[in-house]
Design an enzyme around this catalytic site. Structure first.
Site, mmCIF file in Angstrom:
data_model
loop_
_atom_site.group_PDB
_atom_site.id
_atom_site.type_symbol
_atom_site.label_atom_id
_atom_site.label_comp_id
_atom_site.label_asym_id
_atom_site.label_seq_id
_atom_site.Cartn_x
_atom_site.Cartn_y
_atom_site.Cartn_z
ATOM 1 N N SER A 77 0.705 -1.144 0.328
ATOM 2 C CA SER A 77 0.181 -0.375 0.059
ATOM 3 C C SER A 77 1.483 1.815 0.129
ATOM 4 O O SER A 77 1.718 1.560 -0.751
ATOM 5 C CB SER A 77 -0.795 -0.214 0.881
ATOM 6 O OG SER A 77 -2.236 1.195 1.105
ATOM 7 N N ASP B 60 0.931 -4.100 -4.057
ATOM 8 C CA ASP B 60 -0.993 -3.017 -4.323
ATOM 9 C C ASP B 60 -1.229 -1.880 -3.616
ATOM 10 O O ASP B 60 -1.158 -1.550 -3.074
ATOM 11 C CB ASP B 60 -2.049 -4.113 -3.671
ATOM 12 C CG ASP B 60 -3.277 -3.480 -3.796
ATOM 13 O OD1 ASP B 60 -3.768 -3.221 -5.364
ATOM 14 O OD2 ASP B 60 -4.091 -3.697 -3.263
ATOM 15 N N ARG C 244 4.979 8.501 -6.856
ATOM 16 C CA ARG C 244 5.105 7.638 -7.007
ATOM 17 C C ARG C 244 6.235 6.567 -7.651
ATOM 18 O O ARG C 244 7.039 6.915 -7.867
ATOM 19 C CB ARG C 244 3.617 6.905 -7.709
ATOM 20 C CG ARG C 244 3.853 7.777 -9.147
ATOM 21 C CD ARG C 244 2.925 7.175 -9.958
ATOM 22 N NE ARG C 244 3.211 7.165 -11.484
ATOM 23 C CZ ARG C 244 4.377 6.903 -12.178
ATOM 24 N NH1 ARG C 244 4.495 5.732 -11.323
ATOM 25 N NH2 ARG C 244 4.307 7.059 -13.041
ATOM 26 N N ASP D 104 7.664 4.282 -9.325
ATOM 27 C CA ASP D 104 8.463 4.029 -10.933
ATOM 28 C C ASP D 104 9.190 2.945 -11.129
ATOM 29 O O ASP D 104 10.530 3.061 -10.532
ATOM 30 C CB ASP D 104 8.581 5.275 -11.550
ATOM 31 C CG ASP D 104 9.748 5.851 -11.311
ATOM 32 O OD1 ASP D 104 10.525 5.597 -11.624
ATOM 33 O OD2 ASP D 104 9.392 6.613 -10.211
ATOM 34 N N ASP E 59 12.902 3.356 -9.878
ATOM 35 C CA ASP E 59 14.104 3.480 -8.319
ATOM 36 C C ASP E 59 14.283 2.532 -8.205
ATOM 37 O O ASP E 59 15.315 2.301 -6.676
ATOM 38 C CB ASP E 59 12.264 3.749 -7.497
ATOM 39 C CG ASP E 59 11.783 4.123 -7.857
ATOM 40 O OD1 ASP E 59 12.265 5.770 -7.804
ATOM 41 O OD2 ASP E 59 10.589 4.554 -7.726
ATOM 42 N N HIS F 175 -7.001 -5.248 -1.055
ATOM 43 C CA HIS F 175 -6.360 -5.086 -0.735
ATOM 44 C C HIS F 175 -5.028 -5.593 -0.059
ATOM 45 O O HIS F 175 -3.609 -5.497 -0.397
ATOM 46 C CB HIS F 175 -6.433 -4.385 0.064
ATOM 47 C CG HIS F 175 -5.297 -2.537 0.444
ATOM 48 N ND1 HIS F 175 -4.899 -2.208 -1.187
ATOM 49 C CD2 HIS F 175 -4.784 -1.911 0.966
ATOM 50 C CE1 HIS F 175 -4.210 -1.424 -0.449
ATOM 51 N NE2 HIS F 175 -4.235 -0.762 0.120
#
Length: 610
Positions: free
Chosen positions: A227, A250, A264, A266, A269, A345
């Site tokens: 998360s 997720d 975010r 990607d 990274d 989730h």
């Protein structure tokens, strides 16, 4: 039901906030959120669920907001040896990220690392502000290192984290480090998203410090985040040169989906980024999903299309989870709460954990859609093997490292073991008399497993389908057990007329039997996981070719009956057509039957075939 519950919580908050005096609104909200924070996980997750709805109201209660709509300029915030962060324009979007907050202080977030090894399975904790104390743990820089980061409202005592730590240590001699950032995760969601950036700095500082002081190789480091923890791993990867791998479980959608890569997770990274999407029904489309749909890794896995996971639509799974997850009742109850309010989730970390020790390969295939995958249109690994990969721990064996945003699909089961084996079933129909007619009906196949048990597959579960004589048909099957050794099968056929087509009714001189030449079962997973990807053609797959027990060229399966076929070398020599000796007779029979069927339909005649 879950959505209705969230809406009720939301309306209660709005009504109460509206009727309260203006001067007491801020105090009221703070007390309400504090009360929710004291509830069990269920209350906390409900609070998280309604947050994206009430975010337009939050500005009047939260004074530390900095956004492009306000008068404040974007500012730089520094955190001692960790480095500095800039709350610049990349972190604001009028729709996808309407709040651009500065993170809390390092002391408030209070990151704590716990080092687990085979010598110290319970782990030894080290505060992020005293990172040098990691030398007093059993951490060994020569081992490969796994770092696990939890998500929103969680701590490092989550059952899924403990299960993952145990599985990793059982699989290999790793350093497994869990990251507790509960001081920053148990806040309003908008604030928690900002706090992830500081946690990323802490994790990066740990890796870089170990590299500089004890010789840790960053390429041997694998960060696993769930998360919000997925994006936290991305922030850490930005600050670590040649970080080996990041796995996003997720990744959270709100405030991250469709934002720039700097915001975010990607592919840049880490040297390898793999992502598992299991809850991708967007909350912005009135869905109930917490995870993003957008591909953000080198490999993006979409089990069951990344949406509704098997078993999550049934409340009966909740007590079962309480009994089966974790090693104690407390751990089981913690997992059951997650199963109740966010089953989809939390399926991602369960899939990853199960993949660690599972003998099933969790094979996924590149495809343009999940529907095409289910039709068996995408079961090829390609010439270089890059069109398939194993979900979970072993995804790093994928050979296509020069690609990114590769979407792969697979189906999984409802658990507790989720992996399914994949098979391609080829049905070869005969047409010895060259009739070239069609048959309509339902087909069921039963395979004999190695232990003698029978596994049933309904080839036409929803409605009858049409088969043409002399044709070959492909079916894509999956099963939780390895049936690659099956060498015998039962074929059950039921002819079924089409109520809208009077010519399909069998009256006289008609043949409703299924002329089966051979049945071929190929294990898709054995090709993909066997290390011979791209080196075999389709006919060289590990497969069982089954036909008549005495090697006859045709197995006649009468309607409403079952026949057995077996694998033998003679099956390879069978062709699906032969001479036309009786072609004229059968053609005449079909014409006669069609004519009689038409008369029966027009004049409602009751003809009985004798």
């Amino acid at each position: 039901m879950v959505w209705c519950g969230r809406m009720r919580v939301w309306w209660l908050m709005i009504v109460a906030a509206t009727v309260a005096p203006q001067k007491n609104q801020e105090t009221f909200l703070q007390e309400m959120m504090s009360g929710l924070r004291e509830l069990p996980v269920i209350g906390n997750v409900l609070r998280a669920a309604v947050h994206p709805i009430y975010r337009p109201f939050i500005k009047q209660f939260q004074s530390r907001i900095t956004s492009r709509e306000g008068e404040d300029e974007f500012s730089e915030v520094c955190y001692e040896e960790l480095g500095c962060l800039l709350t610049h324009e990349d972190f604001f979007h009028a729709i996808h990220r309407p709040l651009n907050l500065p993170p809390n202080t390092r002391k408030e977030i209070n990151v704590v690392f716990t080092v687990h090894t085979r010598e110290d399975r319970q782990g030894t904790s080290v505060e992020g502000v005293n990172i040098s104390k990691v030398l007093n743990t059993s951490f060994n820089p020569k081992r490969k290192t796994k770092i696990i980061i939890h998500g929103y409202l969680e701590t490092n005592t989550e059952t899924w984290m403990w299960d993952m730590v145990r599985a990793l240590l059982l699989y290999d001699d790793f350093n497994v480090v869990t990251v507790d950032w509960s001081g920053g995760s148990q806040a309003l969601y908008s604030q928690a998203t900002a706090n992830t950036r500081v946690v990323g700095l802490e994790v990066a500082h740990l890796i870089n410090w170990l590299k500089d002081n004890v010789g840790l190789d960053p390429t041997d480091v694998h960060i696993i985040g769930h998360s919000l923890g997925s994006h936290t791993a991305g922030y850490a990867g930005e600050r670590v040169s040649k970080l080996g791998r990041i796995t996003g479980l997720d990744p959270a959608e709100p405030f991250f989906q469709y934002m720039p890569p700097s915001v975010r997770l990607d592919p840049s990274d880490a040297l390898f980024v793999d992502v598992i999407h299991t809850d991708a029904d967007s909350i912005f489309n009135l869905g109930v999903g917490y995870g993003l749909r957008q591909p953000v890794g080198h490999l993006d896995f979409y089990p069951n299309d990344g949406r509704s996971q098997p078993g999550c639509d049934s409340l009966s799974r909740v007590p079962l989870t309480a009994l089966t997850d974790g090693l104690s009742l407390y751990e089981g109850l913690d997992a059951a709460q997650k199963e109740l309010v966010a089953c989809n989730h939390f399926r991602a970390p369960k899939l990853f954990t199960d993949s660690i020790l599972s003998p099933c390969p969790y094979m996924a295939f590149q495809c343009s859609s999940y529907k095409l995958y289910l039709k068996g249109k995408c079961v090829s690994c390609g010439k270089d093997g890059s069109r398939c990969a194993r979900l979970g721990l072993h995804a790093d064996k994928w050979p296509g490292r020069n690609q990114s945003h590769v979407a792969l699909y697979l189906s999984t089961a409802s658990g507790p073991h989720y992996c399914l084996y994949h098979y391609r079933l080829m049905l070869h129909l005969a047409d010895p008399d060259r009739v070239e007619g069609t048959l309509r009906g339902k087909l069921k196949i039963s395979l004999f497993a190695d232990d003698g048990s029978i596994k049933n597959f309904d080839i036409s579960p929803e409605a009858a389908r049409t088969f043409s004589r002399g044709r070959m048909y492909y079916f894509f099957l999956n099963h939780p057990e390895d049936l690659s050794g099956a060498r015998e099968a039962l074929v059950h056929w039921t002819y079924e007329a089409d109520m809208f087509n009077p010519l399909s009714y069998c009256v006289i001189f008609c043949d409703t039997s299924l002329p089966l030449a051979r049945l071929t079962l190929a294990s898709v997973d054995h090709l993909a996981a066997g290390g011979v990807v791209g080196k075999r053609r389709d006919h060289e797959w590990q497969e069982a070719v089954m036909c008549h027990q005495q090697g006859r060229s045709v197995v006649t399966v009468m309607s409403e009956s079952t026949v057995k076929v077996v694998s033998s070398a003679a099956c390879l020599n069978i062709t699906t057509s032969s001479h036309r000796s009786h072609h004229s007779l059968n053609y005449t029979r079909e014409l006669l039957n069609s004519g009689l069927a038409s008369l029966s339909s027009l004049f409602n005649l009751n003809l009985i075939a004798r």
